[in-house]
Every structure is written in C-alpha cells, then in structure tokens.
Design an enzyme around this catalytic site. Structure first.
Site, PDB file in Angstrom:
ATOM      1  N   ASP A 345       1.371  -1.482  -4.876  1.00  0.00           N
ATOM      2  CA  ASP A 345       0.970  -1.962  -3.474  1.00  0.00           C
ATOM      3  C   ASP A 345       1.332  -1.149  -2.262  1.00  0.00           C
ATOM      4  O   ASP A 345       1.498  -0.067  -3.196  1.00  0.00           O
ATOM      5  CB  ASP A 345       2.592  -2.757  -3.649  1.00  0.00           C
ATOM      6  CG  ASP A 345       3.878  -2.513  -3.537  1.00  0.00           C
ATOM      7  OD1 ASP A 345       3.411  -0.878  -4.412  1.00  0.00           O
ATOM      8  OD2 ASP A 345       5.170  -2.571  -3.514  1.00  0.00           O
ATOM      9  N   ASP A 676       7.746  -4.123  -6.015  1.00  0.00           N
ATOM     10  CA  ASP A 676       8.870  -4.120  -6.251  1.00  0.00           C
ATOM     11  C   ASP A 676       9.068  -5.261  -5.955  1.00  0.00           C
ATOM     12  O   ASP A 676      10.635  -5.478  -6.212  1.00  0.00           O
ATOM     13  CB  ASP A 676       9.955  -2.845  -4.928  1.00  0.00           C
ATOM     14  CG  ASP A 676       8.936  -3.362  -3.552  1.00  0.00           C
ATOM     15  OD1 ASP A 676       7.916  -3.819  -3.547  1.00  0.00           O
ATOM     16  OD2 ASP A 676       8.819  -2.623  -2.800  1.00  0.00           O
ATOM     17  N   ASP A 680       5.050  -9.568  -6.852  1.00  0.00           N
ATOM     18  CA  ASP A 680       4.882  -8.569  -7.631  1.00  0.00           C
ATOM     19  C   ASP A 680       4.805  -8.135  -9.306  1.00  0.00           C
ATOM     20  O   ASP A 680       4.068  -7.873 -10.305  1.00  0.00           O
ATOM     21  CB  ASP A 680       5.001  -6.763  -7.855  1.00  0.00           C
ATOM     22  CG  ASP A 680       5.128  -6.690  -6.297  1.00  0.00           C
ATOM     23  OD1 ASP A 680       3.864  -6.643  -5.501  1.00  0.00           O
ATOM     24  OD2 ASP A 680       5.914  -6.217  -5.490  1.00  0.00           O
TER      25      ASP A 680
HETATM   26  P1  ATP Z   1       3.122  -4.578   0.596  1.00  0.00           P
HETATM   27  O1  ATP Z   1       1.955  -4.293  -0.044  1.00  0.00           O
HETATM   28  O2  ATP Z   1       2.760  -4.027   2.233  1.00  0.00           O
HETATM   29  O3  ATP Z   1       4.209  -4.352  -0.160  1.00  0.00           O
HETATM   30  P2  ATP Z   1       3.035  -7.259   0.690  1.00  0.00           P
HETATM   31  O4  ATP Z   1       2.429  -7.472  -0.595  1.00  0.00           O
HETATM   32  O5  ATP Z   1       4.386  -7.755   0.034  1.00  0.00           O
HETATM   33  O6  ATP Z   1       2.516  -5.725   0.807  1.00  0.00           O
HETATM   34  P3  ATP Z   1       4.142  -9.490   2.267  1.00  0.00           P
HETATM   35  O7  ATP Z   1       5.594  -8.663   2.666  1.00  0.00           O
HETATM   36  O8  ATP Z   1       3.706 -10.835   1.593  1.00  0.00           O
HETATM   37  O9  ATP Z   1       3.042  -8.671   1.159  1.00  0.00           O
HETATM   38  O10 ATP Z   1       3.404  -9.652   3.792  1.00  0.00           O
HETATM   39  C1  ATP Z   1       2.509 -10.276   4.210  1.00  0.00           C
HETATM   40  C2  ATP Z   1       1.780 -10.195   5.118  1.00  0.00           C
HETATM   41  O11 ATP Z   1       3.338 -11.420   5.806  1.00  0.00           O
HETATM   42  C3  ATP Z   1       2.286  -9.218   6.373  1.00  0.00           C
HETATM   43  O12 ATP Z   1       1.141  -8.446   6.528  1.00  0.00           O
HETATM   44  C4  ATP Z   1       3.354  -9.969   7.534  1.00  0.00           C
HETATM   45  O13 ATP Z   1       2.290 -10.124   8.974  1.00  0.00           O
HETATM   46  C5  ATP Z   1       3.769 -11.049   6.721  1.00  0.00           C
HETATM   47  N1  ATP Z   1       5.589 -10.562   6.925  1.00  0.00           N
HETATM   48  C6  ATP Z   1       5.782 -10.104   6.011  1.00  0.00           C
HETATM   49  N2  ATP Z   1       6.849  -9.963   5.838  1.00  0.00           N
HETATM   50  C7  ATP Z   1       8.037 -11.416   6.922  1.00  0.00           C
HETATM   51  C8  ATP Z   1       9.077 -11.257   7.411  1.00  0.00           C
HETATM   52  N3  ATP Z   1      10.013 -10.966   6.674  1.00  0.00           N
HETATM   53  N4  ATP Z   1       8.918 -12.463   8.287  1.00  0.00           N
HETATM   54  C9  ATP Z   1       7.769 -13.465   8.690  1.00  0.00           C
HETATM   55  N5  ATP Z   1       6.295 -12.498   8.215  1.00  0.00           N
HETATM   56  C10 ATP Z   1       5.999 -11.474   7.645  1.00  0.00           C
END
Ligand code: ATP
Length: 956
Positions: A345, A676, A680
């Site tokens: 990730d 994390d 995932d």
């Molecule tokens: P990474 O690979 O960077 O860890 P992730 O797969 O965990 O990313 P997410 O956290 O699901 O990605 O985030 C996806 C999208 O949702 C982000 O690009 C952002 O635009 C939005 N996002 C992330 N966190 C929040 C939040 N706490 N509140 C609202 N929108 C969010």
C-alpha cells in the site's frame, strides 16, 4: 456501591449473564461506573481483585506431545530400525560390538530429537517474546479523560472507545455507536460483519446487537462500550477449545525438507537393501550382512541436519528482529526469500504517513494556496502538474505571480487571491474541523487518529478554536469514513438550532453529490459540465502527489445520511512525503528481480506521482490500473498487463486488493502483501507472506505473518535478503554434510565387494555426522549473503532445496575426493604395517585400529577444507575474508579438537576403537583437502563464466 468485587468466591468479577437485557441504568449502577469512567485508583483495585484481562492458552499441544513429535520423521524412524537390528545382531551373535552400535543409534535418536525439540522450544519462546513486544493497547475513559492503556489492564466497568481496525479487548455493552460494524466470526462463526445497535435485539447474549465481545474485530465505524467481563470470564475465554491462532500450514521450507528427507531416506533404504542382498549372496553370512546394511543406512542419514536447519532459521529470525521485522512463524523467514512480487500500500509504507495540508482550492475561484514550509515540489510532481496543465485547457495556467503574505501563517498564494486566506470560508474550516474524528494532542503537539483527518484538524485548528467549534456545533449523527464509500458525513446542530450536514471525501464521490458550488459572494448551480470541470481542476493537486479531499455541506432536516444537493466548498490537498529509504529499497527489489506493485485507494494521478517519486517507474513504463478498469478487464487482458514490471493499482476497493493478490498467485508468483488497515487484512491473510505495520490496526497485525516495527518498506527488503540468505545457507550446509556421506558409504561397499577390513565403522560415522560436522554446519547457517544475493532473480517456484546439481556436487565432486583421501591414508597405514590384500584383521588388532583412525582423520581433514569452500556458492571463497564469519573458525577448531581426542585420547580410543597415529599419516590427507578446495574453486569459476555444462550440472 456497584459490584462487590471482593466476594469470597470471586463470583462478582464474573458477569451475571443478563448484561445485554437489563435496563441500562441498572447495568451502569451494577458496574459502579458513570460516563466519566472509573478512577485510576478504582481501576487498579479492580485489576488486583479480578486479575489481568488475559486469556489462558488452552488446547495447546502438551510439551510431552511436542517432544515425541520430534521422533516421527523418517530419519529417526530409520535410525530406530537400525538400532533394533543391531540389538537383534547382538542377540544372535553376542560380543561383536553390536550392542554398542544399537545403544549408540538409540542415543543418537534421543539426542537428536531432544536437540531439535530444544531448538523449536526456544524458537517458540522467541516468537512469543516478539509478540509481547507489541502488546495490544486500548483506549479507555478514566477520570473523564481518554487514556491509552494496555489491554491486559482493562477492568470490569471500564469504558472503552472502539474504532475501525481495533480488536475488541473485552466483553462490553455498547453505550454509543456510529455505524459500528463488528466481525464476530471469531466467536459465532458468522462471516459477515454485523451492524451494532444500542438495543437488545435478541434474548441470547451472543446474538444481541448491543454487545461487543473480546477477540472480535471492528470492521468499520466507531463506538463506546462498558466492559462487564474480562479475561477468562469473557465469551471467548469460555470457549474451551480455544487453541493457538497459528494454523499448521506447510511453508515452502517445510515442504522442501519433507522432500529432502524422503529422497535421502529412499537412497538409504534402497542402498541398504541392495547391499544387504549383495553381501548375503557374496559372503553368505546373514549377520554381518545385516550389520552392514545398518551401517549403510546410518552413513546415508545426515543425523545433524534437522536441528541445524531449525537453528539457522531461528538465528535468521533473530537477526530480522534486530532489523525491526518480527515474524510469527519461524519458517516464514524462507517464504520471504522466495518472494517474486511485493504488493504494497502507499500511505505509511512508501510514504511517511506524516500528512500535512499543503494546498487549497476553493470552489470555482481556483484559489491555490501552498504552504511553503512543507511543500518541496519534486520533479515527478512538477512533471505531472505540467502535463496536466498542458492537457487542461480550462485551467487558468497563469501561476507566475507569487505573492507572499507574511500575515498568513506561512501560506503563500500562488495565484492572485480572490479571498484573503485568513478569510477562508468559515464553512470550509468548519467541515474540516467537525467532520473529523482525530483528536488534537498537546504534548507532543499533534494529533491522534487517522492521519488524513489529523492533517485536516491541525489545519483547521490553526484558523479556528476547535474546542469551541465542537461545543457550538454538537454532532448529532455520524456516518464514518470507509474505503468503500470513500466519504464521511456528520450532522451537527448550529447555534441557531438548525441542522447542517458536513461532508468530506474523495473528489469524484463528493463532487457528484453537489448541486452547487461556493463562489465569491454566493453559490453557483452545478450541472454535469461544472462537476467535470471541478474534477479536472483537482488533478492539479493530485499531480503533485497530494491526497485530495473534497469538502461540502448542506442544510439538513433530519438525521438520515444525505447523498445529494450538497454545496461544494473546496479541495484540500494533503502531502505525505515519500520515505527517503523507499527509493533505494525499490531499486534493490528491481535489481533482485522482484516486482513492486502499489495498491492504493488514492486517486490514480496522486498514486502515479508518488510512484514516480519513489522510483517505481524506473524499471519501465508505469502501468496504472484503476479499480473501475480492473473490474472491466478480462482475465487474459489483466494477465498480460500484470507482466509489466511496474504497476500501480489506484482507487481500488478492499475486495479488489484481495483479487489482485490472488491474480498474481494464479500467475505462479509468490506474493508478499503489506498493509495496515482493515481493508488490507483479507489480502494480507491470503498472500504467501502477509506483512503488517507495527503501528497499523490490530486487524492487519492479526492477519499478518510478519510485523514491521518501523513501518518501513526498506525493512521488508532487508527481510527478503535474510530469507534468501537462509535458503542459500541451508543449501551450503547440506552440500557440506552430504559430501561426507560418500566416504561413509564407500567403505561398506569395499568391505562387501573386496572383503577389506571395514575402513569406517558405524561409531566413527556417528562421530562425524554428530560430532565434527555439527558446529561447522551451524556456522555455515550464519554465513552472510553473497554479493549477488539481491542481484539475481528470485528462486523459481519449482527450485527445490535438494536439486540433482546439489547432489552431484556433494556425491560426485566433493565426496569422492574425501573417499580417495580416506582410502589413501587407510592403505598407507595397512601396507606399511605389513598387511596384504585379502587378509582379514580382528576388530582389536592395533593395525586395524590405526587404519580406521587414518581413514577417519583423512575425512575430517577434508571436511575442514569443505566447510571453508562451502561458504560461497558462486563467488570465490577467497573474496569473503577469513574472519567475516568467525563461527566458521570456531567450527574448524571444534573439528580439530574432536579429531585430536579421537586419535590421541585413551578413553576416546576405547569408545571409538581407534588408536594413536603418527602425525605423518594425518598430513597425507592435506593434499587431498587442497585438491577439494581447488576443484570447488574451479566449479565456481566455471559458473561465474556461465559455462553451460557446468551451470547445467553443478549450479545449485
Ligand atoms: P493508501 O494506499 O494510501 O493507504 P488507502 O487504500 O488506505 O490508501 P483510503 O484511505 O481508502 O485509501 O482513501 C481513499 C480516498 O478516500 C482518499 O484518496 C481520499 O480522497 C479519501 N479519504 C481518505 N481518508 C478519508 C477520510 N478520513 N475522510 C474522508 N475521505 C477520506
């Protein structure tokens, strides 16, 4: 007040059983707690009275069972059979020394089993201590403050806060929920996460939705619960069959070892039987043929191998731990080494997870603020931005004018401001501060909670008093963020008593829900065209590698979740700088033939920019596949795109993460998956090697085989290096150990075919396999990786530990040299002693004793050269430095010491039937040892020059 915790039979520390159905007030009163939580003093008292919140491990394999399991492998069974046959031999013809052989073999089995058992036991202990390095924590309300406490110190009456990704630490009744979903499968076996409620929905406690149980996992949402049962009194504590979580799956190395044991045992048995028959036909003496068969078997079995492998793995796991990689199962060390694809990730693994607001775009006015303190534009970011500017005709590219406004807390305006940054729309700040679950922390200054939200909160707190804001606008409802919906919504009451809905989330999600946008002096209606235009503008931030969050608001009428008619407020771009070490680590992976695949929920442009920054695109054109594309591509199309060396999956859903891992696996890849978050975990679980971040959620850590204490991608690469090294080292000591099988077997064959006095009796074979060979083999297990270890491609899935090439090197190259050395010294003694061919010698004849001593000494001297040359597989051994592995020198010293004892110590002479020898007979072996070294150097040289026949037959 409350529970009488000191009840004589301790009953009151245990639950009543109707906590789910009694009136709430009675429940609280019974536990003696109010909304402020317990006092620290009371909590300490309850901890003393009721004990720690820990589960006793039941259903664990007993120590005795574990011990006896060590004797179930083929090698032990062969030796036990050998021992029994020796006893039969003694019975049939007493006084021929068979009794001692029988006892010795039985002793070997016991010693060997015990040694392996101790190794495994210690390894298990080490693993356990690793686990304790990461004790589960919980957040509890004590004295009206949220405190971080050890889960083991939670007591009945504690109020705990639960959040996505947490493992529920004890049984509790819910008192507050926000779309809380819990995966109860650990207790009830239901695989679907269950939405929780505050009502008692079922007479059965386990089915009741107002309960949370220890050991279950919070899938999404958040909530608060009051604990009513801890430790053994919880539902999971009551499940008598609770076993250790580790399931016995055959790791690649275990499969390899099983294969190895089978092949060697088959060789031993077939040689034993063939030569028994041959001996019987030639000499017609049943008994000596039988003893001879035993000898052949003993000579073939590498008695010291299994404990040495365990030791090598456990040393590697300790080395990995010292480099911040904790593995849960010993044998996973090696799985890592065979990794061909790393799916990683982005946030926190490739980036630092230190998010800060960097840019803001407001409505259509396109105000771009950039914080010069935290923004250092990278070349990749610049390129992306330029290309977006070129493609985006709608975007006003007049960015030349820079106005720095010293009064705005370091904000620098790249475009002419339409709004003074200090007069940022208060609604934007409100949404950033209120649609947020992170908490500000005073010392050290910062925040706790989700980093994206933390960044927004810190930003908002620079412009507004958050505490006051929260008091003025109390939150009435929350629809928490989840990576599937990619948005979060809260409903708050304004001081005027109206309802306002605040929304934040991924741009394409939020913009689609907006019917208007904020412009200076009012709002502007938005149709599809305007929505498109807005989305095109946010790419400018994404192109710099920023995570973009869109913010919107609307009026509300009730507490439902709203999905339309929002007013768009702006985009906030958050930077999370790449980890400095990531670039180098990725370059090392590429050099090692390992594909690195980024899987993220972020926008493809953001992901692409970060990917370029960390050098993912250095191995070729970057292939960016979005979640939407992924679901449309056919299997064949996808398989062909997966061949690309650099792939980024963006805007993926949790289910897709799993699918991607499975896809790679079905292409024959060995996949290491890191992550994390809760989303995932399924992919971490299914991957060949699941890796979680130490700071990640309990759910991810639970699913993983390895935990990275420093959350650092580079650590995975170091661990892979260890894994590869261990596999190489195991091969090295197998070649070393197997080489001495030839001089152990050939004497028996010569004994049968040429009626020679047996040159190497069983007790001396054991002295080599379990004496002189042991420490050197262990030393080879500690050898450092060769220079090319991370420069060659991963080992092919079908590449076994025991390859024909490895057997050829041991049995056809090194072994014969040792055998010739042995026979040379043996004959030298015999002939000089006046012996002639065909003459039989008694067991106690001094000449015979001297001759076997000479044979034994020659083999040991050759093994000294062998351990030295076995330190490398392809590189010349002279390149690694004599002292780079001091353990090898210790091993060689141990060989010399045992040799000296067996040759010159009177007691050892008695035990082994040996006799002191003139030194010159020992020196005769040295040229052979040098020859062995030379031949192996030639082998390595041919391999380095890629000579095809040598590679085909001698490369292992
Ligand atoms: P990474 O690979 O960077 O860890 P992730 O797969 O965990 O990313 P997410 O956290 O699901 O990605 O985030 C996806 C999208 O949702 C982000 O690009 C952002 O635009 C939005 N996002 C992330 N966190 C929040 C939040 N706490 N509140 C609202 N929108 C969010």
């Amino acid at each position: 007040m409350g529970k009488n915790l000191t009840d004589a039979n301790g009953k009151m520390c245990s639950p009543r059983g109707d906590e789910h159905s009694i009136p709430f007030a009675e429940f609280l009163q019974d536990l003696g707690v109010d909304e402020n939580g317990l006092s620290e003093q009371e909590a300490a008292r309850r901890l003393r009275e009721c004990g720690a919140n820990m589960l006793e491990e039941t259903g664990k394999e007993s120590i005795a069972k574990k011990y006896f399991r060590q004797f179930r492998n083929f090698f032990s069974i062969l030796l036990i059979v050998g021992s029994l046959l020796s006893f039969i031999g003694e019975y049939l013809d007493p006084g021929q020394g068979n009794l001692y052989i029988g006892i010795a073999l039985a002793g070997v089995v016991v010693i060997n089993g015990t040694f392996t058992f101790i190794q495994e036991y210690q390894a298990a202990k080490t693993m356990e201590s690793f686990r304790q390095l990461l004790p589960p924590h919980a957040r509890a309300m004590r004295e009206a403050k949220v405190k971080d406490v050890l889960a083991s110190e939670l007591v009945v009456g504690d109020i705990i806060l639960l959040e996505e990704g947490d493992k529920v630490p004890a049984d509790g009744r819910l008192i507050e929920i926000n779309a809380l979903k819990v995966d109860n499968s650990a207790i009830t076996g239901e695989s679907e996460p269950q939405l929780r409620s505050l009502e008692c929905t079922h007479p059965n406690m386990l089915e009741c939705r107002n309960m949370v149980f220890s050991g279950t996992l919070v899938q999404s949402g958040n909530g608060k619960a009051v604990i009513f049962a801890t430790g053994q009194n919880t539902q999971i504590g009551n499940l008598a069959t609770l076993t250790q979580q580790t399931i016995d799956v055959d790791t690649p190395i275990r499969k390899e070892l099983n294969h190895f044991i089978k092949v060697i045992s088959a060789i031993a048995i077939s040689l034993g039987i063939t030569f028994f028959i041959l001996a019987f036909l030639l000499q017609d003496v049943f008994l000596s043929s039988l003893i001879f068969a035993i000898g052949i078997i003993v000579a073939n079995v590498p008695e010291g191998l299994l404990p040495t492998v365990t030791l090598a793995l456990s040393l590697a796991s300790r080395r990995m731990a010292s480099r911040n990689a904790l593995i849960k199962q010993l044998e996973s060390v090696e799985t890592l080494g065979s990794t061909t694809v790393i799916c990683t990730d982005k946030t926190g693994t490739l980036t630092q997870n230190r998010m800060t607001v960097n840019s803001i775009m407001i409505g259509f006015e396109c105000l771009l603020l950039e914080n010069p303190l935290s923004s250092k534009k990278t070349t990749a970011g610049q390129e992306a931005e330029e290309s977006i500017n070129k493609n985006d005709a709608n975007t006003d590219t007049n960015v030349a004018e820079k106005i720095t406004d010293p009064g705005t807390e370091g904000f620098c305006l790249i475009k002419k401001p339409v709004w003074d940054p200090q007069k940022l729309p208060s609604l934007l700040i409100k949404v950033a501060g209120l649609c947020n679950n992170a908490k500000l922390r005073e010392s050290p200054p910062g925040y706790t909670g989700d980093p994206t939200e933390g960044a927004l909160l810190v930003f908002a707190s620079n412009l507004e008093d958050i505490k006051k804001l929260q008091n003025d606008y109390p939150r009435l409802e929350e629809f928490p963020f989840d990576s599937l919906t990619k948005r979060m919504e809260v409903i708050c009451r304004t001081p005027e008593g109206k309802l306002e809905v605040y929304l934040k989330g991924a741009p394409e999600v939020v913009v689609e829900m907006c019917g208007s946008a904020l412009i200076s002096g009012g709002t502007k209606k938005m149709g599809e065209a305007e929505q498109k235009e807005l989305l095109a503008r946010h790419l400018r931030l994404a192109g710099k590698g920023e995570r973009v969050i869109a913010l919107a608001y609307r009026q509300g009428e009730d507490l439902r979740e709203y999905t339309e008619d929002f007013t768009f407020l702006g985009f906030i771009g958050i930077v999370d700088p790449p980890r400095p070490e990531a670039r180098d680590a990725i370059a090392r992976c590429h050099a090692a033939g390992i594909k690195v695949v980024m899987i993220t929920g972020d926008h493809p442009v953001t992901a692409g920019s970060i990917a370029k920054d960390v050098g993912l695109s250095n191995s070729g054109k970057l292939e960016i596949i979005t979640g939407d594309e992924l679901s449309l591509l056919s299997r064949a199309e996808l398989a062909s795109r997966l061949k690309n060396p650099s792939i980024v999956f963006a805007r993926t859903s949790p289910v897709q993460k799993l699918k991607i891992v499975q896809l790679f696996q079905s292409e024959g890849e060995i996949v290491t998956m890191t992550g994390d978050g809760v989303n995932d975990a399924p992919a971490i679980k299914i991957a060949d090697m699941g890796v979680a971040m130490g700071s990640g959620t309990d759910v991810a850590r639970e699913a993983a085989d390895m935990v990275l204490l420093d959350d650092n991608f580079a650590t995975i690469v170091n661990a892979i290096e260890e894994g590869r090294t261990v596999f190489d080292n195991i091969k090295k000591f197998i070649v070393y150990i197997l080489a001495s099988n030839i001089p152990e077997i050939l004497p028996f064959i010569a004994f049968v075919l040429f009626a020679l006095p047996l040159p190497m009796p069983v007790q001396l074979i054991l002295a080599i396999d379990l004496g002189t060979d042991m420490l050197p083999a262990i030393a080879l297990g500690k050898e450092k990786g060769e220079g090319d270890i991370m420069k060659r491609p991963p080992r092919a899935r079908e590449e076994n530990l025991l390859t024909p090439q490895l057997l050829l090197t041991a049995y056809a190259v090194k072994g014969p040299v040792e055998a010739v050395a042995g026979f040379f010294c043996y004959f030298a003694v015999l002939f000089e002693g006046g012996w002639s061919f065909g003459e039989q010698l008694a067991r106690t004849d001094p000449l015979y004793m001297q001759s076997i001593t000479a044979f034994f000494s020659a083999v040991v001297i050759c093994q000294i050269a062998n351990v030295f040359t076995s330190r490398t597989r392809y590189q010349s051994v002279f390149t690694v430095g004599l002292f780079s592995n001091p353990m090898v020198l210790v091993g060689i010293a141990s060989e010399l010491l045992i040799l000296a004892l067996i040759v010159w110590n009177p007691t050892a002479n008695l035990i082994f039937n040996t006799s002191p020898l003139e030194l010159r007979y020992l020196l005769f072996a040295i040229p052979f040892a040098i020859l062995l070294l030379g031949i192996d150097e030639v082998r390595k040289y041919l391999l380095r020059r890629n000579v095809s026949w040598a590679t085909r037959f001698l490369k292992w």
